[in-house]
Structure formats: C-alpha cells, structure tokens
Design a protein around this motif. Structure first.
Motif, PDB file in Angstrom:
ATOM      1  N   ASP A 193       4.748   0.645   2.562  1.00 51.76           N
ATOM      2  CA  ASP A 193       4.675   1.631   1.488  1.00 51.76           C
ATOM      3  C   ASP A 193       5.472   1.239   0.256  1.00 51.76           C
ATOM      4  O   ASP A 193       5.334   1.879  -0.789  1.00 51.76           O
ATOM      5  CB  ASP A 193       5.192   2.998   1.974  1.00 51.76           C
ATOM      6  CG  ASP A 193       4.181   3.672   2.923  1.00 51.76           C
ATOM      7  OD1 ASP A 193       2.987   3.369   2.840  1.00 51.76           O
ATOM      8  OD2 ASP A 193       4.656   4.466   3.746  1.00 51.76           O
ATOM      9  N   VAL A 194       6.308   0.191   0.336  1.00 54.40           N
ATOM     10  CA  VAL A 194       7.138  -0.208  -0.815  1.00 54.40           C
ATOM     11  C   VAL A 194       7.032  -1.719  -1.020  1.00 54.40           C
ATOM     12  O   VAL A 194       6.673  -2.470  -0.105  1.00 54.40           O
ATOM     13  CB  VAL A 194       8.619   0.199  -0.629  1.00 54.40           C
ATOM     14  CG1 VAL A 194       8.759   1.709  -0.586  1.00 54.40           C
ATOM     15  CG2 VAL A 194       9.207  -0.455   0.589  1.00 54.40           C
TER      16      VAL A 194
ATOM     17  N   VAL B 293      -2.530  -1.484  -3.666  1.00 53.30           N
ATOM     18  CA  VAL B 293      -3.788  -1.068  -3.047  1.00 53.30           C
ATOM     19  C   VAL B 293      -3.543   0.231  -2.312  1.00 53.30           C
ATOM     20  O   VAL B 293      -2.558   0.384  -1.588  1.00 53.30           O
ATOM     21  CB  VAL B 293      -4.300  -2.131  -2.057  1.00 53.30           C
ATOM     22  CG1 VAL B 293      -5.605  -1.652  -1.419  1.00 53.30           C
ATOM     23  CG2 VAL B 293      -4.517  -3.457  -2.773  1.00 53.30           C
ATOM     24  N   TYR B 294      -4.535   1.226  -2.447  1.00 51.65           N
ATOM     25  CA  TYR B 294      -4.379   2.498  -1.746  1.00 51.65           C
ATOM     26  C   TYR B 294      -5.326   2.539  -0.581  1.00 51.65           C
ATOM     27  O   TYR B 294      -6.430   2.001  -0.623  1.00 51.65           O
ATOM     28  CB  TYR B 294      -4.619   3.674  -2.691  1.00 51.65           C
ATOM     29  CG  TYR B 294      -3.532   3.784  -3.768  1.00 51.65           C
ATOM     30  CD1 TYR B 294      -2.288   4.298  -3.432  1.00 51.65           C
ATOM     31  CD2 TYR B 294      -3.800   3.374  -5.070  1.00 51.65           C
ATOM     32  CE1 TYR B 294      -1.318   4.398  -4.415  1.00 51.65           C
ATOM     33  CE2 TYR B 294      -2.815   3.474  -6.040  1.00 51.65           C
ATOM     34  CZ  TYR B 294      -1.559   4.006  -5.708  1.00 51.65           C
ATOM     35  OH  TYR B 294      -0.607   4.105  -6.671  1.00 51.65           O
TER      36      TYR B 294
ATOM     37  N   THR C  16       0.854  -1.203   0.000  1.00 52.96           N
ATOM     38  CA  THR C  16       0.000   0.000   0.000  1.00 52.96           C
ATOM     39  C   THR C  16       0.877   1.235   0.000  1.00 52.96           C
ATOM     40  O   THR C  16       1.260   1.763   1.044  1.00 52.96           O
ATOM     41  CB  THR C  16      -0.912   0.002   1.235  1.00 52.96           C
ATOM     42  OG1 THR C  16      -0.096  -0.071   2.411  1.00 52.96           O
ATOM     43  CG2 THR C  16      -1.849  -1.202   1.208  1.00 52.96           C
ATOM     44  N   PRO C  17       1.242   1.714  -1.157  1.00 51.47           N
ATOM     45  CA  PRO C  17       2.100   2.907  -1.233  1.00 51.47           C
ATOM     46  C   PRO C  17       1.306   4.186  -0.985  1.00 51.47           C
ATOM     47  O   PRO C  17       1.171   5.039  -1.872  1.00 51.47           O
ATOM     48  CB  PRO C  17       2.664   2.820  -2.646  1.00 51.47           C
ATOM     49  CG  PRO C  17       1.611   2.109  -3.433  1.00 51.47           C
ATOM     50  CD  PRO C  17       0.947   1.175  -2.515  1.00 51.47           C
ATOM     51  N   ASN C  18       0.642   4.375   0.218  1.00 52.58           N
ATOM     52  CA  ASN C  18      -0.217   5.524   0.516  1.00 52.58           C
ATOM     53  C   ASN C  18       0.456   6.517   1.440  1.00 52.58           C
ATOM     54  O   ASN C  18      -0.165   7.434   1.956  1.00 52.58           O
ATOM     55  CB  ASN C  18      -1.536   5.061   1.118  1.00 52.58           C
ATOM     56  CG  ASN C  18      -1.319   4.179   2.343  1.00 52.58           C
ATOM     57  OD1 ASN C  18      -0.204   4.097   2.866  1.00 52.58           O
ATOM     58  ND2 ASN C  18      -2.381   3.509   2.779  1.00 52.58           N
ATOM     59  N   GLY C  19       1.736   6.304   1.750  1.00 52.64           N
ATOM     60  CA  GLY C  19       2.482   7.273   2.542  1.00 52.64           C
ATOM     61  C   GLY C  19       2.212   7.234   4.013  1.00 52.64           C
ATOM     62  O   GLY C  19       2.603   8.175   4.723  1.00 52.64           O
ATOM     63  N   ASP C  20       1.538   6.170   4.488  1.00 51.14           N
ATOM     64  CA  ASP C  20       1.281   6.111   5.935  1.00 51.14           C
ATOM     65  C   ASP C  20       2.431   5.475   6.715  1.00 51.14           C
ATOM     66  O   ASP C  20       2.343   5.224   7.908  1.00 51.14           O
ATOM     67  CB  ASP C  20      -0.017   5.364   6.227  1.00 51.14           C
ATOM     68  CG  ASP C  20       0.025   3.904   5.734  1.00 51.14           C
ATOM     69  OD1 ASP C  20       1.078   3.495   5.179  1.00 51.14           O
ATOM     70  OD2 ASP C  20      -0.970   3.165   5.914  1.00 51.14           O
TER      71      ASP C  20
END
Length: 917
Positions: A831-832, A916-917, A823-827
């Motif tokens: 993320d990678v 997935v975001y 989930t590369p959403n920056g949380d």
C-alpha cells in the motif's frame, strides 16, 4: 786475597820488577768503534793489583777527559797520539803510570761492492771475478798492510772463482788500526754444503768427529795430549776449525800450527775460545783465553789470536799471550753466546765473590762487567757451565768451605747474573752440564770409593721443588771428570773418566728420573763410547759454544690454495739478483722417491708413468679433482743455468668440498644464537678458525647483529676456504611486512586472502585459532571469510618467536532498492512506496545498519513535487493533499549516506514508480 803492594822503602831492583806500563786494546776508530753510531771505547788496564780501598784517576790525554774506574774506558773521536796516565792512591801513597804515548788510529770504511749495502755477489760457474780492496775507496796515502780472507793474500786485488766469504783487512802500519770489508760470493746453482764435521780432541790422543749433525761420533787418534783443559772452535757450518789445550794449537787437519801459549792444561776449564767478532769482514780471527800465574802464584787472564788467513787458509796464531786482566782468577772460564755478533767470557776472582764478565764484540773486548756471586771461589776449582741458550749459569764449588752448585739466571743482553738458588752436594763436584732444553742439570762428583752423577730438575725457580727432584743417576768406580753435551743437539751428554778407554754417556737427558708418566727416562751407560785403540780420556772435555748455522738461501716451492684450487710458485729467484727467465712445472700423481737422484735432488717415484700436468710460467694454478698424494717439480732457467731442478715437494691433497655456511641467520627475541656450517668436507683432519678466534664447528654468538667468517683448513696441505655469514638479531615488528584489510560480513563472499611477508622468508608461521579462518593456518597467505583480529606467531629454527596480528574490519557499502510499482488500495498489501536498504532490520542478511536515508521526494509528470520527507519516515501512501493521486508514473529522488563509508558523502537514487489501483 788480593796481593797487596807494600809501599814501603824498597830497593830500586824491586821496583824494576813491576814495570808501570799501561795495557791498551781497541785503539782503532772504525766502523764498529766510533763516536757517531758505535761508541765502545778504548780500554786501558794495568797489571798490578791493588786493595779494594785504592782510588784511581785516569787522564786520557784529550781535553781533560778522565775516569775513576779500575779499568779505564774512553771513546776517542779523532786519531792521533794521546798521552795517557793513571794515578793510583792507596794508604796515602800515590803511584803514577805514564804518561804513555798511545796511538789512536783511524781508517776509512772500505767497500768491495758498489756501496756499503752491496755485500753479496752472484756469479756464473766458470766466470771468475776480481775483488779490489780500493775499488770504491782510495788507498790511504800512509803505509798500510793488506790481508785477504780466506787465503791470506797481501795484494790489493784477488781473483775469485769459488763461492764463500771473502774479506780484506787494511791495517795502518803505524797504529795497528784496521778496517774491513767483505763480499759473499755465490755461484749460481751451487748446492748448499752438507752438514759440517765437528770434532773433539782431548785426553791422550783421543780424536772424535761428529759428522752430518750426528750425536754419535766416529773415533780416531789425534795429536792432542792433555790431562784436563781443552777447547775447540767451529765455523758457522759447524766445521771444526782448530783446537787447543792452552799451550799447543792444532788446525782441523791435526797439524800443529802454534806452540808457546801460556795456558795451564791441568785445570778443567783453563782455556776458552770465542770468535773475535768481525766488524765488517768475514769471521777470520778467534780469541784464545788462558790463565798465567804471576810471581805471587795468582792466575791472570791473557789472550792470543788465531787467524784463519795464515798458512794458506789453514790458520795460525798471530798474537800470543796478550795481557787482558790483572785480577787474580779462579782457574775456570765460562763462555756463552750473547746475540748474533757478541759473546760473553766469565771469570770469578779467587778468594772473592766478584764475577767478571767480559763482552766480546765487534768493538773488541770490553772492560769487565762486575757482579757479586753468592759464594767465594776458594779451595779446589770445579767447572762453570752455561745452558745451550746461555740463559742459565751453573758454578760448581768444592770444599772448603762446602761442596755445592750455585744457579744463576744470566741476561744474555747485559751480561748480568742473578742468583737463583744453591744445590748442596755431599761430595766434591767436578763437571756440570745442562740438558738440551735447559730443564735438567747433571753434576759429576768424585768420591771414595765411588764417583757419582746426580740429576736435578731446574725447570722451576723454586728451590724446594729443585731439592725434591734430586735423583742419583749413577754410582760406580773410576775418577769421573767433565760432562759435555754432544755438539750437534745435546741429545747425549758424554762423561769423561780419567785414564779410561771409553766415555760414559747419558741418554734421554731431558727426561726426569722421577717422571712416572714416561716409560723411557734418563739413563747412564758407563762404556757408552769406546775410544780408538791406544787413546784414553783425561778429566776434561772440550769447552765450546754452540753457534747457529747460517740459513740456506736456496729457493723452494711454495704452495697456497683456495679449496680445491692450488697455486704454486718459487720462494725467490734461484740466483738473486739474476732473474729467473723460465719456470717449467710438472705435477705427478705420485710420492717422493726416498733416495735423491744422482744430482742430489729429490724427485718423484716413477715420474714417467705418473705425470699429470705440465705448465710453463711464473706461477702454476691447478684445480685438483681427486684427493690423494701428488708431487710438484719445477725446473728453472736463467742467464747462468738451463733447467735447474729444485727439490720436488710432496703434497697430500684433500678436497675441501662441500662446505656450506648459510648466508644469514636471524634470531628473534634472543640474546645469542648458534651458528655453524651445515655441511663440511669429508676430510680426516682439518681445523676451524672463526673470526672470533674460536676453533669449533659451531659457535654461539651474542648480540648485536654482525658479520662472522669461518675458515676451514686442511692440516696436511694447509689449504683453506673462508666463508662469511650475516647474523641478525631482532625483536622489531618490522621483521614482518603486513597490511590490515576490509571485508563485508553482510553477503556471502569468496575467501578473503590475508598476506604477510616475513623477513627472512624462511621463518615458520602459525596463525591463532579463529572461526573466520578457512585455510592457510601455517602459511603466509591466510584465507578468511569474516572480519576480526587474526593473530600469528613467527619462529626461527631455534624456536625464538615474534608475535603480531592483522586486523580485518567489517565494512559494507550502502544498499538501497526502490520498488517500480505499488498499489495504495487499502488492502494491506503493497500500500506504500518504500525503499529497501541494509540498515537496522533484524534479519540474517543485515545484522547491522549500513545505509542512512536522508530524504525522499516524489514528483508528478510535470515535475511538480507532490511529496517530501526528511524523516523519520520515508514512505509515500500515494496521496497528494489528502487525495489519492491518479494512476500513472511518478518520479522519485532518494538521498542517502553509507554509514561505513561516510567519506563518500550524500548519494542520490533517482527513478520512477507506477501507481496502480
């Protein structure tokens, strides 16, 4: 001194008193006297005595053959009449003997069998055989005489039905030359003759008979009357044949068979007898040697011949007073056995140191072998004596000049005497005698008021030790005479006393009086043997030689064994060459009956109740199950006999079991090793014999490796077992088979098994302490759970060690795990996209790098590459050209390599990840 012939002007009558005749002996060319294989020669003597400065030149009348010796010896190769002459030169005067015609005769080699080697004939009892003197070789065309032994028949053939030696003498009546042939006739199954009856006849009517090998005789009266000199002769069975005092000759039955011999019975050793060794016949004739004084009072040597063929086999004298040697001799003969077919007659010249030794053989009487004695023969004579084996000679001398016994080593092969040392004496010696073993000598001495017997040890050739051994055995009244060992064994030495009704005797003569370790030593009994009433001893005892009895050829039971298995066979055919047809064997659990049965055979005790086993065949084999005493019998049947029972044999059987010798030994890092049986039989007495020659149960063997054998033998029965073992010495690591291994330390595993194979397999194993060991510290199968160097030690039973190790490497395969979604959403969470692998992460599971990533590639659904990295970072943040990719599934290719297994090359992992975001 020699009587010197004075070559001055003398009267014709004086010359006539000295006939210049050449004496001849051994004038026959035959099987034992020829140029081809038995050169001995014809011997020529003269009766006259010349000074030592005289020179001699013999002409033997054949091709210029000559000799410059005092006694002429020449070997003729062709028969015929030879003109023999001798020229003696002394002080410029030459005396000529001859020419004298000497007839040299020759006869063919007669044969009684089918050939020269056929000299034994086996017949069945009751089946007589005819012997023909000219069966194989034709009778000569010239006049010959025929005489058979033992009865004296003069026919060409004789009929034989009794066992014994039969021989024929064929004589050329012209030359006197003779040839012989013999046949030993045996009767199948006839028992060997029992021990003979030897005899001593001496003094005034003394007659002793030694029967069955006894040292103690029976006493009786006989016809012999002699003050001193006497001799006797026995046959090969030790049966008395005849005896004489040098003038009268008596047969074994005491009948007078000859008179008129020229011997002097007043001297202690004035008569001697030796076999006239047969060339190819039976022993039928014997020399009787005597001394006769010449006109100057000097003793000269003569001989007569006793022939057993005369008087129907009783014997008689055929030749009397034949001249032998002109040398003036001391009044004593010495006689010794040389080999199986020759003897020695020894004399010493009077007033001289010259010893003359005549070889009496099948060729006749030789010329004398001359040697120098240590002392001259002067004064009164005493005795000469040989040890029983003939190898030591003692010559006693009476003063003047001194009383002494000179000791010599005598070579029975050559007749040479070698001086050893002198035994000085205080009084005049008379008799000397050896103990049976030849280590002691006894000397009788006549003295006033007492006679004496002294003992000396001559075991050493050191004269000092001999002198120290001097011991007085006896001193007492009476005129002592000769000493003589009994004819059976020499276990008793008898002592003569002049005019006595008893003989003294020395018992235990082999034992020194100075031997403090013995409770029984030599001793003397003055009245050791009482003589028959009316008979008394003189000074002399019969001079004789000891003959070796003929060995018996009777077969016997022979036994051999392998452990508990015994093998029995007979040593030969019962009546060779008649073959054994049948052998019936029996084994009894018994012992031998101490008494022979009515047939004179040894048998078991209680045979009816102890029979264990019966067998018919050439060889019996039996496996004994119990130790103990057993008796084996065999009955033989052949063309002449049925069930002829041999003497039974008794055996004590010990079972050689258990006997365990390890098949192999291995010694590591050692220079030697101890080997031996781990178990042996419970036998009281047996011997060990190793292939090295050692005789102990355990032995120490050195490098190098090799095979060794051990035989154990039971002493009583002679049974034995042999086993073999291989001994190995090694310092080579190849004594253990091993293999290094691999384990991965990164993951929990079941215990890893390290295996080694020691050789031999029974070596002890110990592993060195290591934290990776789970179990198996003393096992060839070691269980571990980590890598490392695992050291071990091998030991043999003696503690010798071999050290080695097994290396277990730490090697793991590459492990790579990729996520299926991120989930590369920056949380900050997931993320990678990044694969996990066992590389250099700091944690307990992966203490070291195992995987090297080479590249990462990302593809969209249309196969378009949207990301690629060749390091050093292998992560994707979900963007493409700086913009976030749509939420969907993307393909990846990760290329990597196993660090521990570079040989696997570059590997790929392909898969898909969902954004997935």
């Amino acid at each position: 001194m020699y009587r010197i012939l004075l070559f001055l002007f003398v009267s014709l009558s004086a010359i006539a008193q000295v006939p210049r005749t050449i004496e001849v002996r051994n004038n026959c060319i035959n099987q034992c006297n020829n140029c081809t294989d038995a050169p001995a020669g014809t011997v020529f003597e003269i009766r006259d005595v010349y000074p030592a400065t005289a020179t001699y030149l013999w002409d033997f009348g054949e091709g210029g053959a000559s000799s410059t010796q005092r006694t002429g010896v020449y070997q003729y190769c062709t028969p015929g009449t030879k003109k023999v002459s001798l020229r003696v030169t002394e002080a410029g005067i030459t005396t000529v003997y001859g020419p004298q015609d000497v007839k040299i005769g020759a006869l063919p080699d007669f044969i009684l069998g089918k050939d020269a080697n056929d000299t034994t004939l086996m017949i069945c009892k009751g089946d007589p055989v005819v012997l023909n003197a000219f069966n194989t070789v034709a009778k000569p065309g010239f006049p010959v005489g025929v005489s058979w032994f033992p009865k004296g028949q003069t026919t060409d053939t004789i009929r034989v039905s009794e066992s014994g030696c039969y021989s024929v003498v064929v004589t050329d009546l012209g030359s006197g030359c003779a040839a012989e042939a013999k046949m030993e006739v045996k009767i199948c199954g006839e028992k060997p003759k029992a021990g003979g009856e030897d005899g001593w006849d001496f003094g005034q009517n003394v007659s002793l008979r030694f029967t069955g090998g006894s040292s103690t005789p029976g006493v009786g009266r006989g016809p012999m009357r002699t003050p001193a000199g006497v001799a006797k002769m026995t046959d090969e069975n030790n049966d008395l044949i005849f005896y004489t005092n040098g003038s009268r000759v008596f047969a074994k039955d005491n009948s007078l068979v000859a008179t008129g011999l020229n011997g002097d019975s007043t001297t202690i050793q004035g008569v001697a007898i030796l076999p006239k060794t047969t060339c190819k016949g039976c022993q039928a004739e014997y020399y009787i040697f005597t001394f006769q004084r010449n006109a100057a009072g000097e003793n000269q040597i003569y001989y007569s011949i006793y022939d057993r063929k005369l008087n129907g086999g009783l014997g008689g004298v055929t030749i009397k007073n034949q001249f032998l040697s002109p040398a003036p001799s001391a009044e004593r003969f010495g006689v010794a056995v040389g080999g199986g077919d020759y003897y020695w007659l020894q004399t010493q010249d009077v007033n001289s140191t010259l010893l003359r030794t005549f070889k009496v053989s099948k060729a006749g009487i030789s010329a004398p072998i001359e040697a120098n004695a240590q002392s001259p023969a002067t004064g009164n004579t005493a005795s000469t004596h040989f040890s029983r084996d003939g190898k030591v000679l003692a010559i006693a001398y009476s003063a003047p000049p001194s009383n002494q016994v000179d000791m010599y080593d005598f070579d029975v092969a050559t007749g040479k005497s070698t001086y050893r040392y002198r035994i000085p004496l205080a009084n005049s010696p008379y008799g000397v005698e050896f103990s049976a073993d030849g280590k002691m000598i006894y000397v009788s001495m006549q003295g006033i008021p007492n006679s004496q017997i002294w003992q000396y040890s001559i075991a050493s050739k050191d004269s000092t030790l001999m002198q120290k051994s001097k011991s007085l055995l006896w001193s007492g009244p009476g005129k002592i005479g000769a000493l003589q060992g009994d004819p059976a064994s020499g276990a008793i030495i008898y002592v003569a006393f002049d005019g006595s009704s008893s003989l003294g005797k020395i018992v235990n003569p082999d034992i020194s009086l100075q031997d403090s370790t013995r409770t029984v030593r030599a001793s003397f009994v003055r009245n050791g043997l009482n003589l028959a009433a009316g008979s008394t001893s003189g000074l002399g005892l019969p001079l004789s030689i000891v003959l070796t009895p003929k060995p018996s050829s009777t077969p016997s039971i022979q036994q051999s064994c392998d452990g508990t298995t015994y093998h029995f066979k007979v040593s030969q055919d019962l009546c060779d060459p008649i073959k054994n047809d049948r052998l019936d064997w029996k084994i009894y659990r018994s012992t031998l009956d101490p008494n022979r049965n009515a047939d004179g055979v040894l048998v078991p005790l209680n045979p009816a109740g102890t029979l264990l086993y019966s067998y018919t065949g050439t060889e019996m084999t039996y496996d004994f199950k119990q130790a103990g005493d057993y008796v084996v019998t065999v009955a033989i049947s052949n063309a002449c006999l049925t069930n002829y029972l041999l003497d039974a044999s008794e055996y004590h059987v010990e079972l050689l079991d258990p006997f365990v010798l390890p098949a192999s030994y291995t010694f590591i890092c050692k220079e030697d090793g101890r080997i031996g049986p781990s178990a042996v039989p419970p036998v009281a007495a047996f011997t060990y014999t190793w292939s090295t020659g050692e005789s102990t149960r355990f032995i120490t063997v050195p490098k190098p490796s090799g095979k060794y054998s051990l035989e154990i033998k039971e002493d009583a029965s002679g049974c034995s077992i042999k086993k073999e073992t291989q001994v190995n010495f090694t310092t080579n690591p190849l004594a253990v088979q091993k293999q290094d291994g691999i384990i991965c330390n990164d993951k929990p595993i079941q215990p890893y098994v390290v295996q080694i194979k020691p050789s031999p397999a029974d070596l002890q194993i110990s592993w060195q302490a290591n934290p990776g060991i789970v179990t198996g510290w003393n096992s060839k199968d070691l269980q571990i759970n980590r890598s490392g160097l695992y050291a071990f030690t091998l030991r043999d039973n003696d503690g010798c060690e071999l050290k080695d190790s097994v290396k277990i490497d730490d090697k793991c395969d590459a492990i790579l795990i990729a996520p299926t979604v991120f989930t590369p959403n920056g949380d900050g969470l997931n993320d990678v996209f990044e694969a996990s692998y066992n590389w250099n992460e700091t944690n307990a599971n992966y203490p070291k790098s195992r995987t090297q990533v080479i590249s990462l590639e990302i593809y969209n659904r249309w196969g378009e590459q949207i990301y690629s990295s060749k390091g050093p970072e292998f992560t994707w943040d979900g963007t493409y050209n700086g913009a976030k990719v749509p939420q969907e599934t993307y393909a990846y290719i990760i290329r990597y390599q196993a660090i521990d297994y570079p040989e696997k090359g570059i590997q790929e992992k392909r898969g898909a990840v969902v954004v997935v975001y």
